[in-house]
Design an enzyme around this catalytic site. Structure first.
Site, PDB file in Angstrom:
ATOM      1  N   SER A   1       0.814  -1.214   0.000  1.00 26.47           N
ATOM      2  CA  SER A   1       0.000   0.000   0.000  1.00 26.47           C
ATOM      3  C   SER A   1       0.851   1.269   0.000  1.00 26.47           C
ATOM      4  CB  SER A   1      -0.950  -0.063   1.195  1.00 26.47           C
ATOM      5  OG  SER A   1      -1.856   0.989   1.152  1.00 26.47           O
TER       6      SER A   1
ATOM      7  N   ASP B   1      -5.876   2.309  -3.784  1.00 28.73           N
ATOM      8  CA  ASP B   1      -7.174   2.287  -3.097  1.00 28.73           C
ATOM      9  C   ASP B   1      -7.440   3.628  -2.429  1.00 28.73           C
ATOM     10  OD1 ASP B   1      -5.234   1.840  -1.169  1.00 28.73           O
ATOM     11  OD2 ASP B   1      -6.296   0.187  -0.196  1.00 28.73           O
TER      12      ASP B   1
HETATM   13 MG    MG Z   1      -3.458   1.348  -0.226  1.00 27.16          MG
END
Ligand code: MG
Length: 453
Positions: A97, A245
């Protein structure tokens, strides 16, 4: 690593904490959880070690008799969407991430396209630590890993299908996208183009060294992106983290807008667009109180939850609502898929701008004004818990939410004091109507914490 899963999957420094040997074990455990014959989709972001870890996880999955499909380089929300849409039994995303470049990680996705619940994570953890995975017999090891190439295309089409394409196209917006040299580059510029925007991309080459900026989009890491947005004169700029995301927006004045502010304006818009959705939003106690102030007058309740996106996504799914979000730029739109989704956030912002017919800076200008201060104290968990107790006692005449540290809400301020979930730290967030008030509150919290033995 004493505990495998952090607040958001398994993360570690490549080949130190997170080796291919551990990845193999996680593959074996995950395959045991999903079961022989299960179909599992695997993908990764552009990080170093991605292919190495991916192959190791695949070997573990194959050894348990799982049928493995490889999506290649994709954003996490794309993999999640296709796991659900194409009825896989599960998914695995190789990503760390927003962590620094030396990190990679493994995120396991359930059949519904959402991160595994804590209970299922505990099953994997147990299997990894006890080596009690189940190996399949030789006769069920006949499946090769199959490429699964249409994930991006399906995802981009799905995202665009949730907004008014004709209306947005008419506006001809100017959009800048900064995908942090990772997989957001494969989806978000396409989404913006399909919505008729004139699109610029910076940091758009996939590069595991993250040469231009840290992969976490924050006001500090986006200074140069904002400068480019300003010189191009775009209507909207969007910056992602490495697995896309998260989306942090910059308005037409190149002001960097934190995620809870974007969530507030989107939630209001979506509440008006979808009158049939339950009138509530879900977020963590670390989001600003401006969300509640902004949404309450239109009859939308804010449900405060512990920090961590999985709990937010699962609450949104089980109780129903307009959206879920984190202040760091993770926004979940349940009519698409109830997980954090950077490209979906981009599309919704463009629709909001098109429908409102106002500059984005004017739309954000409707939000209540707060001055924010943040600090942290290095201390062991036990002392951090004591500090939370002391703060709770000191502010006892105010409204409090105590599901994760203590959140105190006054008329002209709110603050959050909580022990970090991953490090020996006490985190403090303060927002007040004036800088003076925020500083005064910070001094009060400092003296409470300083006075502890
Ligand atoms: Mg992420």
């Amino acid at each position: 690593m004493s505990q495998l899963f952090g607040t958001d999957g398994i993360r570690g420094i490549i080949n130190e904490e997170l080796s291919p040997m551990l990845a193999l074990k996680i593959g074996l455990a995950t395959g045991t959880l999903f079961g022989t014959g299960a179909r599992v989709l695997i993908g990764r972001d552009s990080r170093a070690g991605g292919e190495m870890l991916s192959k190791a996880v695949e070997a573990g999955l194959l050894a348990t008799g799982v049928k493995v499909y490889d999506a290649g380089l994709v954003p996490t929300p794309a993999l999640q969407y296709v796991v659900k849409e194409d009825e896989f039994d599960g998914g695995v995303m190789i990503t760390a991430s927003h962590n620094p470049p030396e990190y990679n990680g493994i995120k396991v996705i359930d059949f519904d396209g959402v991160e595994l619940s804590r209970d299922k994570e505990a099953v994997i953890e147990e299997l990894v630590f006890t080596d009690k995975h189940r190996m399949a017999s030789w006769a069920s090891l006949i499946h090769d890993v199959k490429p699964y190439p249409h994930v991006l295309e399906k995802y981009v089409k799905a995202v665009v299908s949730h907004v008014d394409v004709e209306l947005i196209r008419k506006k001809g917006f100017r959009v800048l996208i900064d995908p942090a040299n990772s997989v957001g580059a494969l989806a978000s510029p396409r989404v913006a183009q399909m919505l008729g925007a004139k699109v610029w991309t910076i940091n758009g080459d996939l590069n595991p060294y993250f040469p231009a900026r840290h992969p976490e989009p924050t006001p500090e890491t986006l200074v140069e992106t904002a400068r480019v947005a300003k010189s191009l004169g775009v209507d909207l700029a969007i910056a992602h983290d490495a697995d896309a995301d998260r989306a942090i927006a910059m308005d037409d004045q190149a002001n960097i807008q934190w995620g809870d502010r974007t969530a507030a304006v989107l939630a209001k818009y979506l509440a008006e667009k979808h009158l049939d959705l339950p009138r509530r939003v879900f977020t963590a106690v670390s989001s600003s109180n401006l969300v509640e102030e902004y949404l309450k007058p239109i009859g939308v309740e804010v449900v405060w939850l512990k920090v961590g996106s999985i709990g937010i996504a699962r609450a949104l799914m089980s109780k129903g609502g307009i959206c879920g979000f984190e202040e760091n730029g993770g926004f979940m739109y349940p009519l698409h898929h109830p997980v954090r989704d950077g490209a979906m956030t981009l599309a919704l912002l463009l629709e909001l701008m098109a429908v409102e017919g106002r500059k984005l800076s004017e739309i954000y200008g409707d939000l209540p004004k707060y001055y924010a201060l943040k600090t942290k104290f290095r201390m062991e968990k036990a002392k951090a818990v004591k500090a939370v107790e002391a703060v709770r006692e000191y502010f006892k005449k105010y409204r409090q939410v105590d599901i994760d540290g203590v959140r105190v809400v006054g008329d002209d301020f709110w603050l959050l004091v909580r022990p970090s979930g991953t490090e020996p730290l006490l985190r403090v967030m303060i927002e007040a109507r004036s800088v003076e008030r925020a500083r005064e509150l910070l001094r009060e919290v400092e003296s409470i914490v300083g006075g502890l033995s």
